[in-house]
Design an enzyme around this catalytic site. Structure first.
Site, mmCIF file in Angstrom:
data_model
loop_
_atom_site.group_PDB
_atom_site.id
_atom_site.type_symbol
_atom_site.label_atom_id
_atom_site.label_comp_id
_atom_site.label_asym_id
_atom_site.label_seq_id
_atom_site.Cartn_x
_atom_site.Cartn_y
_atom_site.Cartn_z
ATOM 1 N N LYS A 1 49.679 25.408 85.375
ATOM 2 C CA LYS A 1 49.249 26.579 84.594
ATOM 3 C C LYS A 1 48.925 27.691 85.580
ATOM 4 C CE LYS A 1 47.891 28.505 80.648
ATOM 5 N NZ LYS A 1 48.854 28.899 79.608
ATOM 6 N N ASP B 1 45.836 13.791 80.640
ATOM 7 C CA ASP B 1 45.110 13.129 79.553
ATOM 8 C C ASP B 1 45.682 13.584 78.208
ATOM 9 O OD1 ASP B 1 43.229 11.720 78.156
ATOM 10 O OD2 ASP B 1 41.520 12.964 78.705
ATOM 11 N N ASP C 1 51.557 24.450 78.638
ATOM 12 C CA ASP C 1 51.666 24.736 77.196
ATOM 13 C C ASP C 1 53.124 24.636 76.741
ATOM 14 O OD1 ASP C 1 51.807 26.859 78.965
ATOM 15 O OD2 ASP C 1 50.934 28.343 77.642
ATOM 16 N N TYR D 1 37.308 16.785 85.204
ATOM 17 C CA TYR D 1 36.542 15.602 84.815
ATOM 18 C C TYR D 1 35.587 15.140 85.917
ATOM 19 C CZ TYR D 1 39.902 15.151 80.950
ATOM 20 O OH TYR D 1 40.672 15.386 79.836
ATOM 21 N N ASP E 1 48.720 11.612 75.591
ATOM 22 C CA ASP E 1 48.438 11.255 74.186
ATOM 23 C C ASP E 1 49.502 11.848 73.267
ATOM 24 O OD1 ASP E 1 46.082 9.823 74.731
ATOM 25 O OD2 ASP E 1 45.099 10.627 72.949
#
Ligand code: NAD
Length: 364
Positions: A196, A252, A228, A146, A256
């Site tokens: 990851k 992020d 994942d 970001y 959610d």
């Protein structure tokens, strides 16, 4: 008498509706403690752009600079409304990311709490929820994809292309990991490191620093989990998590998903801490689909106030009282419509929910 200056940024969509309820709670806290809250409201986000030509106006920056803490409502516009604003001035790029950069708020805490009183809102089966869910996600907030370099253009073959880079240096990684280890050490001494590293070099470096920081926290058990896989485990066995730490974009997305397992993003408050300044905001967006209807749940906004009381002003007991007042309203069977989903709750509006929280709070 201590005076705290608080910048209030109601934001867009449901922001002003849920902020109004948070202010009611602040007034109760003020009325019974040796404390004065100097509240200063300022425009921020999409509406600020339409009214002032800037999503993060200079006057708002000055108010935030002078504040002891910032309380921010959600910002953002619907897909169609967004197109009326130049890409770089749209609420996230024009206001949210600049604020995070300005105050270097690298540590984002997102509690994911599903006590028994609200377990019925979750789409998960009771046997998966077990005794309830109580974890906290620690998300790095000012690095990674970001905040990395961005380039768009047309390449040699005449094709439009984009190049965004995921950037971290070891100090950025270390400081968020230290915060996460400290938190884990204070709680159940269990830290899930989400990464990851089978694909991303950034995660390889991240994990090297995990090993280095761990030396100072011998009592904390680290469980490494690919991001994942973590998404699956959150659905199948959320009770295994206590503190989770991860880089910006993973946080992020997974937070959610955590809102989903609670039953609504409206149950997700958060705190964003920097070295000198912190701001507090719901984890969710401006919810244009329900804005202006008085149906949004203010739990995330009021919960963010509770986090401010605890983390910025050292008012742990009052923070706990606020949490308990909200749980008590749910335990009495009340809910805003989004959470109830046709269930058996007594449906009340955003402001009625706030009023009930206030009346419970006054009795503590
Ligand atoms: P959203 O988070 O606004 O809403 C997702 C879903 O959750 C919607 O169905 C909404 O009704 C529901 N919801 C959210 N808050 C709720 C609450 N308090 N009570 C009840 N239901 C609630 O996500 P979106 O619709 O994808 O995004 C809308 C805008 O918000 C976009 O412009 C986006 O960029 C922005 N956004 C801002 C922030 C922020 O301010 N930090 C975070 C995420 C998204």
């Amino acid at each position: 008498m201590t005076t705290y200056k608080i910048a209030l940024l109601p934001g867009d969509g449901i922001g002003p509706e849920i902020m109004a309820e948070a202010i009611k709670v602040l007034k109760v806290i003020e009325s019974r403690n040796d404390v004065t809250f100097e509240l200063q409201e300022a425009p921020f986000g999409g509406q600020a752009y339409f009214d002032h030509g800037d999503a993060f106006p200079e006057a708002t920056k000055a108010i935030c600079d002078a504040a002891d803490a910032i309380v921010k409502g959600p910002i953002g516009l619907s897909h169609e409304e967004s197109k009326k604003i130049p890409v770089d001035m749209q609420p996230e790029r024009g206001a949210l990311l600049p604020m995070r950069r300005r105050y270097n708020t690298f540590a984002n805490y997102r509690p994911v709490s599903l006590p028994k009183s609200i377990a019925h809102f979750s789409p998960l089966k009771p046997e998966i929820i077990g005794d309830g869910i109580d974890m906290i996600m620690v998300r790095e907030l000012v690095g990674g994809l970001y905040f990395g370099k961005k380039e768009v253009g047309v390449n040699a073959e005449g094709l439009r292309y984009v190049n965004e880079s995921l950037e971290y240096d070891e100090n950025q990684i270390r400081r968020i990991l230290v915060e996460a280890f400290r938190l884990a050490d204070r709680r159940k001494k269990k830290l899930h490191n989400i990464h990851k590293s089978n694909v991303l070099k950034s995660s390889v470096l991240w994990n090297e620093i995990v090993d280095e920081v761990k030396v100072d926290f011998p009592d904390v058990e680290v469980i490494h989990m690919l991001v994942d896989a973590a998404a699956t485990h959150l659905c199948l066995n959320p009770g295994q998590f206590d503190v989770m730490v991860m880089e910006n974009m993973f946080g992020d997305i997974l937070s959610d998903q955590a809102g989903g397992i609670l039953g609504s993003l409206g149950l997700m408050p958060s705190a964003c801490q920097g070295p000198e300044k912190s701001y507090y905001e719901p984890s969710h967006g401006s919810a244009p689909d329900i804005a202006g209807q008085g149906v949004a749940n203010p739990y995330s906004m009021i919960g963010s106030i509770a986090m401010m009381l605890e983390m910025s002003f050292g008012m742990e007991e009052e923070a706990l009282n606020v949490w308990q007042a909200m749980q008590a309203v749910f335990a009495d069977g009340y809910s805003t419509p989004d959470l109830a989903r046709g269930g058996s709750s007594n449906l009340i509006s955003t402001s009625e929910f706030g009023d009930k929280v206030v009346s419970k709070l006054k009795r503590t």
